[in-house]
Design an enzyme around this catalytic site. Sequence first.
Site, PDB file in Angstrom:
ATOM      1  N   TYR A 193       6.198  -6.251   5.913  1.00 19.84           N
ATOM      2  CA  TYR A 193       7.104  -5.141   5.613  1.00 19.84           C
ATOM      3  C   TYR A 193       8.375  -5.652   4.943  1.00 19.84           C
ATOM      4  O   TYR A 193       8.818  -5.106   3.925  1.00 19.84           O
ATOM      5  CB  TYR A 193       7.456  -4.398   6.905  1.00 19.84           C
ATOM      6  CG  TYR A 193       8.414  -3.237   6.704  1.00 19.84           C
ATOM      7  CD1 TYR A 193       7.937  -1.986   6.328  1.00 19.84           C
ATOM      8  CD2 TYR A 193       9.787  -3.395   6.886  1.00 19.84           C
ATOM      9  CE1 TYR A 193       8.811  -0.911   6.133  1.00 19.84           C
ATOM     10  CE2 TYR A 193      10.660  -2.336   6.691  1.00 19.84           C
ATOM     11  CZ  TYR A 193      10.167  -1.100   6.318  1.00 19.84           C
ATOM     12  OH  TYR A 193      11.032  -0.052   6.114  1.00 19.84           O
TER      13      TYR A 193
ATOM     14  N   VAL B  28      -0.129   6.315  -3.295  1.00 20.30           N
ATOM     15  CA  VAL B  28       0.696   5.609  -4.272  1.00 20.30           C
ATOM     16  C   VAL B  28       0.144   4.227  -4.619  1.00 20.30           C
ATOM     17  O   VAL B  28       0.573   3.628  -5.613  1.00 20.30           O
ATOM     18  CB  VAL B  28       2.161   5.485  -3.802  1.00 20.30           C
ATOM     19  CG1 VAL B  28       2.808   6.858  -3.678  1.00 20.30           C
ATOM     20  CG2 VAL B  28       2.260   4.700  -2.487  1.00 20.30           C
TER      21      VAL B  28
END
Length: 249
Positions: free
Chosen positions: A156, A63
């Site tokens: 993250y 992706v």
Amino acid sequence: MEFAGQTAIVTGSARGFGRAICRRLAQGGARIVAADINLPGAEETASRITQEGGRAVAVKVDVASASSVENMVKTSLATFDNRVDVLVNNAAIWTNVPTEELREEDWDRMVDVNMKGVFLCCKAVIPIMKRQKRGHIVNIASIATRTGGTLAGIHYVASKGGVLAMTKKLAKELGPYGIVVNGVNPGTGQTEMTVDWPPSILDGVMKNTPLGRLVQPEDIADTVAFLASDAARFVHGETVDVNGGIVCD
């Protein structure tokens, strides 16, 4: 069946939340494009759906690569009647590294997959959904955006915060074209991602969760199915927390 005749692309479909989402949408009649950089895992997901009476194709995708995403969408169109009705941006990676020890290349890879990947997948399907004058996009973020990521690194947390911001922006931009955009904030899940976590940490999460357990993949799958369905036709620009009450307003 709420998704009869529709095509759904689900990234990160080789395991965990992604596999459960694929199976749930297929149970509702959707034709599934199970996309993942882990092709054998995606093929296993597609195989399970086929065995359960559904229709699915597995596609390898990175992706973080525009050309790879474009190939995924082209395969989807060629396989399933030139339509993309649902996009679920689930693909993500996770590590927990102290900020002072985090390498620049690790930051870049995390943001490329978790945030840039959402952008590239949305960019690729928006013209299709505009042509159809309808579509649903569901972005998977994280409880870390609410807690500051006690069990996750700053890269993250930042990447998932970006997913929330993009969800709001896309909702404003795409709503006039009949494209509904929402997000999901999962709590700590009982998936392959957490299988190596110390039992003491998982026990602590469950102890502090009012409903007394970890998030199951099916919890996320059912929420995504609602947001991707016409039952949520006027829910737009929202991010639903699915964490058993460990964080609530």
